[in-house]
Design a protein around this motif. Structure first.
Motif, PDB file in Angstrom:
ATOM      1  N   GLU A  34     -16.866 -35.152 -13.774  1.00  0.00           N
ATOM      2  CA  GLU A  34     -18.025 -35.991 -14.096  1.00  0.00           C
ATOM      3  C   GLU A  34     -18.939 -36.154 -12.877  1.00  0.00           C
ATOM      4  O   GLU A  34     -20.158 -36.192 -13.021  1.00  0.00           O
ATOM      5  CB  GLU A  34     -17.575 -37.341 -14.646  1.00  0.00           C
ATOM      6  N   ALA A  35     -18.373 -36.224 -11.685  1.00  0.00           N
ATOM      7  CA  ALA A  35     -19.194 -36.292 -10.465  1.00  0.00           C
ATOM      8  C   ALA A  35     -20.007 -35.005 -10.316  1.00  0.00           C
ATOM      9  O   ALA A  35     -21.187 -35.050  -9.956  1.00  0.00           O
ATOM     10  CB  ALA A  35     -18.319 -36.521  -9.241  1.00  0.00           C
ATOM     11  N   LYS A  36     -19.401 -33.877 -10.608  1.00  0.00           N
ATOM     12  CA  LYS A  36     -20.112 -32.587 -10.546  1.00  0.00           C
ATOM     13  C   LYS A  36     -21.243 -32.565 -11.579  1.00  0.00           C
ATOM     14  O   LYS A  36     -22.354 -32.108 -11.297  1.00  0.00           O
ATOM     15  CB  LYS A  36     -19.119 -31.443 -10.784  1.00  0.00           C
ATOM     16  N   ARG A  37     -20.955 -33.081 -12.768  1.00  0.00           N
ATOM     17  CA  ARG A  37     -21.985 -33.111 -13.813  1.00  0.00           C
ATOM     18  C   ARG A  37     -23.136 -34.041 -13.409  1.00  0.00           C
ATOM     19  O   ARG A  37     -24.312 -33.702 -13.600  1.00  0.00           O
ATOM     20  CB  ARG A  37     -21.358 -33.570 -15.129  1.00  0.00           C
ATOM     21  N   LEU A  38     -22.827 -35.192 -12.799  1.00  0.00           N
ATOM     22  CA  LEU A  38     -23.876 -36.084 -12.312  1.00  0.00           C
ATOM     23  C   LEU A  38     -24.685 -35.409 -11.216  1.00  0.00           C
ATOM     24  O   LEU A  38     -25.915 -35.482 -11.206  1.00  0.00           O
ATOM     25  CB  LEU A  38     -23.274 -37.392 -11.788  1.00  0.00           C
ATOM     26  N   LYS A  39     -24.003 -34.736 -10.298  1.00  0.00           N
ATOM     27  CA  LYS A  39     -24.702 -34.000  -9.234  1.00  0.00           C
ATOM     28  C   LYS A  39     -25.672 -32.990  -9.840  1.00  0.00           C
ATOM     29  O   LYS A  39     -26.821 -32.872  -9.415  1.00  0.00           O
ATOM     30  CB  LYS A  39     -23.705 -33.287  -8.326  1.00  0.00           C
TER      31      LYS A  39
END
Length: 160
Positions: A34-39
């Motif tokens: 999810e952090a990668k998707r937010l990035k």
């Protein structure tokens, strides 16, 4: 009978990070994905900013465009029932020399996101003497939150 929260309070941070959902994915894997998707959502708007105009007074280095990353460390706070991971700007790519601050560096993520204004604004020309900001962080978060199946809470922290 203990609640899940009570059980988690008695676990080590590593044990919490390795808890699996019914689909077999660990909490740490979910948070990292999810952090990668937010990035990627924020990066979309950084890229959009770069496409929004072409400077005529200077040549771009594109360093800021490459500066956003997901931290390697996942923090687990069992007492607060939280897991955290940070999106960071690489200082080596995010600071640029300022033409208006006697050689001092400016922190580009803040300047581009929130805007800036030259104190001696006799010219009043956007991108030269002022900029209203592109709000790429807020736009990226809004895009991410259109599909946030885990109801992850996002906080913006400015440490400058």
């Amino acid at each position: 009978m203990s609640s899940l929260k009570d059980k988690i309070l008695n676990m080590t941070p590593l044990q919490v990070s390795q808890l699996r959902t019914s689909s077999g994915v660990t909490l740490e894997e979910i948070l990292r994905n999810e952090a990668k998707r937010l990035k990627d959502c924020i990066q979309k708007f950084i890229d959009e900013y770069y496409g929004s105009y072409s400077p005529s007074v200077y040549s771009r280095t594109f360093r800021f465009q490459r500066s956003l990353s997901v931290d390697d460390v996942v923090e687990i706070d069992v007492t607060q029932n939280q897991m955290r991971i940070y999106l960071l700007f690489d200082n080596n790519l995010a600071y640029h020399p300022s033409a208006f601050r006697n050689g001092q560096n400016g922190y580009v993520p803040v300047l581009i996101n929130y805007g800036w204004q030259w104190k001696n604004d006799k010219i009043h020309k956007e991108h030269l003497s002022y900029y209203n900001g592109f709000n790429f962080v807020e736009k990226g978060i809004a895009l991410y939150e259109q599909s946030n199946p885990y109801h992850i809470k996002i906080s913006v922290i400015n440490n400058i």
